[in-house]
Design a protein around this motif. Structure first.
Motif, mmCIF file in Angstrom:
data_model
loop_
_atom_site.group_PDB
_atom_site.id
_atom_site.type_symbol
_atom_site.label_atom_id
_atom_site.label_comp_id
_atom_site.label_asym_id
_atom_site.label_seq_id
_atom_site.Cartn_x
_atom_site.Cartn_y
_atom_site.Cartn_z
ATOM 1 N N MET A 49 -6.308 -4.641 -7.429
ATOM 2 C CA MET A 49 -4.914 -4.221 -7.292
ATOM 3 C C MET A 49 -4.106 -5.264 -6.530
ATOM 4 S SD MET A 49 -5.026 -0.107 -6.549
ATOM 5 C CE MET A 49 -3.224 -0.024 -6.448
ATOM 6 N N ILE A 50 -4.701 -5.817 -5.494
ATOM 7 C CA ILE A 50 -4.019 -6.865 -4.724
ATOM 8 C C ILE A 50 -3.765 -8.082 -5.600
ATOM 9 C CG2 ILE A 50 -4.304 -8.534 -2.839
ATOM 10 C CD1 ILE A 50 -3.558 -5.846 -1.784
ATOM 11 N N GLY A 69 5.295 -5.439 7.641
ATOM 12 C CA GLY A 69 5.799 -4.268 6.944
ATOM 13 C C GLY A 69 7.156 -3.800 7.446
ATOM 14 N N GLY A 70 7.836 -4.617 8.256
ATOM 15 C CA GLY A 70 9.089 -4.202 8.872
ATOM 16 C C GLY A 70 10.172 -3.823 7.874
ATOM 17 N N LEU A 71 10.369 -4.646 6.845
ATOM 18 C CA LEU A 71 11.396 -4.329 5.854
ATOM 19 C C LEU A 71 11.014 -3.084 5.061
ATOM 20 C CD1 LEU A 71 12.293 -7.891 4.522
ATOM 21 C CD2 LEU A 71 13.792 -6.355 5.805
ATOM 22 N N ALA A 72 9.744 -2.951 4.728
ATOM 23 C CA ALA A 72 9.298 -1.758 4.002
ATOM 24 C C ALA A 72 9.494 -0.510 4.855
ATOM 25 C CB ALA A 72 7.828 -1.908 3.602
ATOM 26 N N GLY A 96 1.369 4.686 -2.593
ATOM 27 C CA GLY A 96 0.841 5.908 -2.008
ATOM 28 C C GLY A 96 -0.504 5.773 -1.339
ATOM 29 N N ARG A 97 -0.782 4.593 -0.781
ATOM 30 C CA ARG A 97 -2.036 4.362 -0.069
ATOM 31 C C ARG A 97 -1.748 3.990 1.385
ATOM 32 N NH1 ARG A 97 -6.275 2.500 -3.493
ATOM 33 N NH2 ARG A 97 -6.008 3.403 -5.570
ATOM 34 N N ALA A 98 -2.781 4.066 2.207
ATOM 35 C CA ALA A 98 -2.692 3.558 3.569
ATOM 36 C C ALA A 98 -2.999 2.068 3.577
ATOM 37 C CB ALA A 98 -3.686 4.295 4.476
ATOM 38 N N ASP A 99 -2.488 1.369 4.565
ATOM 39 C CA ASP A 99 -2.766 -0.066 4.687
ATOM 40 C C ASP A 99 -4.273 -0.304 4.748
ATOM 41 O OD1 ASP A 99 -2.357 -2.772 4.967
ATOM 42 O OD2 ASP A 99 -1.812 -2.673 7.091
ATOM 43 N N ALA A 153 0.827 -1.207 0.000
ATOM 44 C CA ALA A 153 0.000 0.000 0.000
ATOM 45 C C ALA A 153 0.859 1.253 0.000
ATOM 46 C CB ALA A 153 -0.933 -0.005 1.207
ATOM 47 N N TRP A 154 1.877 1.288 0.855
ATOM 48 C CA TRP A 154 2.742 2.467 0.910
ATOM 49 C C TRP A 154 3.466 2.686 -0.412
ATOM 50 C CZ3 TRP A 154 4.950 0.013 5.925
ATOM 51 C CH2 TRP A 154 4.010 0.143 6.951
#
Length: 274
Positions: A65-66, A232-235, A55-58, A51-52
């Motif tokens: 899209m997914i 989402g840790g790596l992101a 440019g979107r929120a989770d 999502a990030w």
């Protein structure tokens, strides 16, 4: 060696049979290919990281899209891919089954279904609703004769309802409903992890380590954890580096590039990929 979807699914299921493995979460094709180059045996998508990247929120990405993202990630490497499929993209169990069927067609080797509603006033589906949705996902997999691993997620600790007893009850119900692996993101203590592992044994348990932790992989294996993901840790780590460098530019400095990856290394990593 290029593996078929069936071979990827068989390999992924075998990883859950014993031991403890790390399931890192890339957010795009490049990050997936880099993780594959490090020797990981499987990868998982991250709804937040993807999502990030657009440019979107989770939890604010449409199903189509997914699905497109899942296809891209499956095609990016020869590794099995576990799909973060949020709460199943369906208002009811029938719709969840349809969405899961579409996800299976992308070639994913695993698929997680959360019990969160997205409604802050009632953040969790009732247990009966959540079980019905997971059962629908199970039927969608079985009716297609596929070996996709189904993960049942209890989101209590993620949505502000940190009730361990309810978490355990939900995970046990999801195991009975056909989940192959159980996951309670947000549990952090040794006691919480031990309680979850014991409650659903012998089914495998996934633990999320999304930041710095006192646990090592060996510690988690000793607790009976079968797989460890980072969400989402790596992101977030990548965004952290980018944001620090960009803020430096905004302040008139260039020191944010000090630890940047060499372009030659990146080019060598991706050379030969279309």
């Amino acid at each position: 060696m290029t593996r078929t979807v069936s071979q990827k699914r068989a390999a992924f299921r075998a990883l859950h049979a014993s031991g403890c493995f790390v399931l890192p979460n890339p957010w795009d094709i490049g990050s997936a290919r880099y993780l594959a180059s490090l020797g990981f045996e499987a990868i998982a998508t991250t709804s937040s990281g993807f999502a990030w990247s657009v440019g979107r929120a989770d939890n604010h990405i449409e199903r189509d899209m997914i699905l497109e993202h899942l296809r891209a990630m499956v095609d990016a490497t020869d590794l099995p891919v576990n799909a973060d499929f949020e709460n199943g993209f369906g208002a009811n169990p029938t719709a969840v089954a349809q969405s899961v069927g579409l996800a299976i067609e992308t070639g994913v080797a695993g698929l997680s279904i959360e019990d969160s509603t997205g409604d802050p006033s009632a953040p969790l589906f009732t247990l009966d609703e959540a079980v019905a949705r997971l059962e629908a996902a199970r039927r969608a997999i079985d009716e297609r004769g596929e070996e996709t691993v189904l993960i049942g997620r209890a989101e209590n600790f993620f949505v502000g309802v940190p009730d361990l007893d309810d978490t355990v009850a939900r995970l046990q119900a999801y195991a009975a409903a056909g989940a192959d692996c159980l996951y309670a993101p947000g549990i952090q203590t040794r006691e919480q992890i031990e309680a979850v592992v014991a409650a659903v044994a012998p089914k495998p348990v996934n633990v999320l380590i999304g930041g710095t932790s006192a646990f090592t992989l060996h510690d988690l294996a000793e607790l009976g954890v079968r797989r460890v993901s980072v969400g989402g840790g790596l992101a977030r780590a990548a965004w952290g580096g980018f944001m620090r460098a960009a803020q430096g530019l905004a302040d008139g400095r260039f020191d944010g590039f000090e630890r940047a990856a060499p372009g030659a290394q990146l080019n060598a990593l991706f050379l030969g990929h279309a």
